[in-house]
Design a protein around this motif. Structure first.
Motif, short mmCIF file in Angstrom:
data_model
loop_
_atom_site.label_atom_id
_atom_site.label_comp_id
_atom_site.label_asym_id
_atom_site.label_seq_id
_atom_site.Cartn_x
_atom_site.Cartn_y
_atom_site.Cartn_z
N CYS A 175 0.46 -0.85 0.00
CA CYS A 175 -0.21 -0.01 -0.07
C CYS A 175 0.70 1.33 0.41
O CYS A 175 0.70 2.73 0.08
N ILE A 220 1.14 2.33 -5.15
CA ILE A 220 0.48 2.50 -5.62
C ILE A 220 0.37 3.35 -6.99
O ILE A 220 -0.74 3.51 -7.64
N SER A 221 0.88 3.92 -7.60
CA SER A 221 1.47 4.91 -8.29
C SER A 221 1.51 3.72 -9.17
O SER A 221 1.10 4.29 -10.38
N MET A 281 -2.28 3.33 -9.81
CA MET A 281 -3.20 4.35 -10.72
C MET A 281 -2.93 4.60 -12.04
O MET A 281 -3.57 4.05 -13.32
N GLU A 338 -7.65 6.74 -9.73
CA GLU A 338 -8.48 6.86 -8.32
C GLU A 338 -9.18 5.72 -7.70
O GLU A 338 -9.29 5.78 -6.82
N ARG A 356 -7.37 2.87 -7.26
CA ARG A 356 -6.08 3.27 -6.15
C ARG A 356 -7.13 2.98 -4.52
O ARG A 356 -6.51 2.10 -3.22
#
Length: 212
Positions: free
Chosen positions: A110, A115-116, A119, A126, A129
């Motif tokens: 996480c 996460i980048s 995404m 969004e 994520r």
């Protein structure tokens, strides 16, 4: 004596852990914000501190340390009666198990880098994520709740005083609430989190009270 400096990011779970630990010990330190969203952690200045490009970095006792749990264990070894780890081997193993369940299983999937990437490879970044955070934090904390079904659990994760496990739990519950994870099936950890937030060392480490 050399100054204690924490290279920090206000919403970093790992940094939050170290802030709690330092506050619990009454250690005076200077916070130096490292803006992760501005990619300051990938700049040469910070990479010279930590080649992994991560926070926290702690300068203390004339040394420089990285990795939040290694830092907390160093503090446990060098500061008397801090209580971060129990005196008995079985207790230490349990506290490490609880700590690692968060710091090594929930947190890594996480973090910002993961996460980048998620995404960037989703049609709706969004939404991806949000769903990712809710899934992995929710499942991880549900398992953590089951680990708390143990006779050694007290007002805190292990007994009636905070340990490294609580230092790991509180930032993760903060993240869970940030992403609106349903904690309805986790009454023990919610109660422990509340007990921790009533302690000034934990409250003062909260992201809302941290320099940005």
């Amino acid at each position: 004596m050399s100054e204690t400096v924490l290279y920090d990011y206000w919403r970093s779970s790992a940094s939050y852990r170290v802030r709690i630990a330092l506050n619990s010990l009454g250690e005076s330190y200077r916070s130096v914000p490292v803006d992760l969203l501005a990619k300051a952690h990938k700049q040469p200045e910070h990479l010279a501190r930590n080649p992994q490009g991560l926070v926290p970095v702690l300068d203390i006792d004339g040394e420089r340390f990285t990795q939040s749990l290694a830092i907390i264990e160093y503090l446990a070894e060098t500061r008397a009666n801090c209580g971060f780890l129990p005196d008995d081997a079985v207790g230490r193993q349990r506290v490490r198990t609880l700590s690692f369940a968060i710091a090594m299983d929930i947190h890594p999937v996480c973090n910002l880098g993961v996460i980048s990437h998620v995404m960037a490879n989703a049609a709706d970044g969004e939404a991806a994520r949000r769903d990712w955070m809710r899934k992995f934090i929710g499942e991880g904390l549900a398992a953590f709740e089951r680990l708390l079904d143990h006779p050694a659990t007290g007002r805190f994760c292990h007994g009636d005083t905070p340990t490294m496990a609580d230092i790991c739990l509180v930032p993760q519950v903060y993240n869970a609430r940030r992403w609106e994870v349903d904690l309805g099936a986790c009454p023990r950890l919610v109660a422990i989190d509340q007990n921790c937030t009533e302690i000034e060392a934990f409250a003062r480490a909260h992201p809302d009270r941290t320099p940005r």
